[in-house]
Design a protein around this motif. Structure first.
Motif, PDB file in Angstrom:
ATOM      1  N   PHE A  23      22.051 -40.886 -23.254  1.00 25.36           N
ATOM      2  CA  PHE A  23      23.381 -40.322 -23.029  1.00 25.36           C
ATOM      3  C   PHE A  23      23.987 -40.046 -24.400  1.00 25.36           C
ATOM      4  O   PHE A  23      24.500 -40.942 -25.056  1.00 25.36           O
ATOM      5  N   ILE A  24      23.899 -38.792 -24.811  1.00 24.21           N
ATOM      6  CA  ILE A  24      24.333 -38.411 -26.154  1.00 24.21           C
ATOM      7  C   ILE A  24      25.634 -37.615 -26.082  1.00 24.21           C
ATOM      8  O   ILE A  24      25.896 -36.925 -25.083  1.00 24.21           O
ATOM      9  N   HIS A  25      26.447 -37.752 -27.111  1.00 23.68           N
ATOM     10  CA  HIS A  25      27.719 -37.027 -27.180  1.00 23.68           C
ATOM     11  C   HIS A  25      27.502 -35.546 -26.903  1.00 23.68           C
ATOM     12  O   HIS A  25      26.659 -34.889 -27.533  1.00 23.68           O
ATOM     13  N   GLN A  26      28.271 -35.009 -25.970  1.00 27.00           N
ATOM     14  CA  GLN A  26      28.136 -33.618 -25.550  1.00 27.00           C
ATOM     15  C   GLN A  26      28.895 -32.707 -26.509  1.00 27.00           C
ATOM     16  O   GLN A  26      30.020 -32.280 -26.236  1.00 27.00           O
TER      17      GLN A  26
ATOM     18  N   LEU B  36      22.814 -44.971 -25.617  1.00 24.33           N
ATOM     19  CA  LEU B  36      24.090 -44.275 -25.740  1.00 24.33           C
ATOM     20  C   LEU B  36      24.215 -43.904 -27.209  1.00 24.33           C
ATOM     21  O   LEU B  36      24.011 -44.757 -28.081  1.00 24.33           O
TER      22      LEU B  36
ATOM     23  N   VAL C  22      31.842 -45.395 -27.732  1.00 27.16           N
ATOM     24  CA  VAL C  22      30.635 -46.200 -27.973  1.00 27.16           C
ATOM     25  C   VAL C  22      30.967 -47.362 -28.899  1.00 27.16           C
ATOM     26  O   VAL C  22      30.532 -48.504 -28.685  1.00 27.16           O
TER      27      VAL C  22
ATOM     28  N   ASP D  85      22.142 -31.131 -29.599  1.00 27.04           N
ATOM     29  CA  ASP D  85      21.705 -32.327 -28.883  1.00 27.04           C
ATOM     30  C   ASP D  85      20.209 -32.276 -28.585  1.00 27.04           C
ATOM     31  O   ASP D  85      19.501 -33.279 -28.725  1.00 27.04           O
TER      32      ASP D  85
ATOM     33  N   SER E 175      26.289 -41.249 -30.343  1.00 32.07           N
ATOM     34  CA  SER E 175      27.326 -40.267 -30.638  1.00 32.07           C
ATOM     35  C   SER E 175      27.458 -40.039 -32.139  1.00 32.07           C
ATOM     36  O   SER E 175      27.029 -40.861 -32.948  1.00 32.07           O
TER      37      SER E 175
ATOM     38  N   THR F 133      33.132 -37.762 -23.715  1.00 25.59           N
ATOM     39  CA  THR F 133      31.898 -37.148 -23.215  1.00 25.59           C
ATOM     40  C   THR F 133      30.861 -38.174 -22.763  1.00 25.59           C
ATOM     41  O   THR F 133      30.268 -38.030 -21.698  1.00 25.59           O
ATOM     42  N   VAL F 134      30.621 -39.207 -23.560  1.00 22.16           N
ATOM     43  CA  VAL F 134      29.578 -40.176 -23.205  1.00 22.16           C
ATOM     44  C   VAL F 134      29.965 -40.994 -21.969  1.00 22.16           C
ATOM     45  O   VAL F 134      29.157 -41.113 -21.032  1.00 22.16           O
TER      46      VAL F 134
END
Length: 355
Positions: free
Chosen positions: A270-273, A339, A140, A279, A341, A313-314
């Motif tokens: 879309f967030i860091h997994q 986006l 990001v 989350d 993270s 991840t993102v």
């Protein structure tokens, strides 16, 4: 006014799949080397309940992080339909460099971005390749940097990659090792013309280091019989969880408010997994800041099958949704997304983007 737009995405998902059941014979230990007072089946079930992870992907033995990065980059370049010779920058986010299977040394000489440029066979010396270390939010942040180059008028096309092989730096005696995985994601960021309504609208980046710097760190194995000079990725999970819940929603709000876009326009986040429950809690708190309920389907997830591949991840999640590879998830022209993270550093960032 010139802005920056994502014109192509690509991802590489490793083929080696490791399901939770394959950890049944692992010897998990406490930080002091003592044994858990629980069977592995109980540990694994609790792990799945908290993280949502059912399985994860590991890189093939003969590949390194820069190889995965190259595979994702090729797909992004093809998707954007550009000539790689026209790239002004290659920005590659990672944390541990190229770590070969069954070795203990990180290799970042030359940089992974340079290795990708080499593999792409780019002749243009004005295509500048460099790495960034920014924890899990590295990709990001790379997109944010690409936008800055474009707005400054010194770049028109940038390749931004996130790649990692965390399976090579985990302590197999630490139950947290079940979280981590390998993968790579990439995108092409290009300058848009002044009439375009799509692209990056705003961003926010933060580093918390006074007390939080070592929430993620390198530490010795929990097994006292292992070489004490070998280090593995470690984390203070509870502290990271509390930190993320407090600070990530605020950073996301900063980014969205700077864009001037209403919360009601946000279609996807879309967030860091990192952890399914974390989350979900972050998204709940974010919408609560606007006194709004969480819209159904606003948060695509890939962690269940892919685990936590850090910087990858993102971008891999974004690519999967854009390519129609996640059921009941899509992004349409005109949609506003976020986006976001959080990770080692402790770093946080977020981007508001309109397709």
């Amino acid at each position: 006014m010139i802005s920056a737009k994502i014109t192509g995405t690509g991802a590489y998902i490793p083929t080696i799949k490791k399901e939770n059941v394959k950890f049944a014979k692992s010897e998990f230990l406490n930080a002091d080397g003592s044994s858990f007072n629980a069977e592995n089946t109980v540990i694994i079930d609790k792990f799945k309940t908290i993280t949502g992870i059912e399985e994860r992907r590991y890189a093939e033995n003969h590949f390194t992080a820069s190889d995965l990065a190259y595979f994702a980059a090729e797909k992004a370049i093809e998707d954007a339909k550009i000539n790689p010779e026209d790239l002004d920058y290659i920005i590659l986010a990672h944390n541990f460099g190229d770590v070969k299977k069954d070795t203990i040394q990180s290799d970042i000489l030359p940089s992974l971005a340079t290795r990708v440029k080499h593999l792409l066979r780019i002749n243009n010396p004005n295509c500048v390749a460099y790495d960034i270390l920014f924890g899990c939010p590295g990709w990001v942040e790379g997109v944010i940097q690409a936008q800055a180059f474009i707005k400054a008028g010194i770049a028109k096309k940038c390749l931004v990659i996130g790649a990692e092989t965390l399976s090579r730096v985990v302590d197999l005696h630490d139950r947290d090792s079940m979280i981590y995985s390998d993968g790579a994601g990439a995108c092409i960021v290009e300058a848009t013309d002044e009439t375009s309504e799509s692209g990056i609208l705003s961003h926010a980046s933060q580093t918390f280091a006074k007390d939080e710097a070592f929430y993620l760190f390198f530490g010795k194995s929990f097994n006292e019989n292992k070489d004490k000079d070998v280090r593995y990725i470690k984390m203070h999970g509870r502290k990271i969880y509390e930190f993320a819940l407090t600070n990530v929603p605020k950073a996301m709000k900063i980014a969205l408010d700077k864009s001037g876009v209403s919360i009601d326009e946000v279609k996807k986040i879309f967030i860091h997994q990192a952890n399914e429950k974390m989350d979900e809690a972050i998204i709940n708190r974010f919408f609560r800041l606007y006194k709004k309920p969480v819209p159904e389907g606003v948060m695509p997830m890939s962690i269940h099958k892919l685990g936590n591949s850090s910087v990858a991840t993102v971008p891999t999640l974004l690519d999967m949704v854009l390519k129609g590879n996640i059921e009941n998830q899509e992004v349409k022209k005109g949609d506003v997304i976020l986006l976001a993270s959080v990770g080692a550093g402790m770093n946080i960032n977020a981007i508001t983007y309109r397709f």
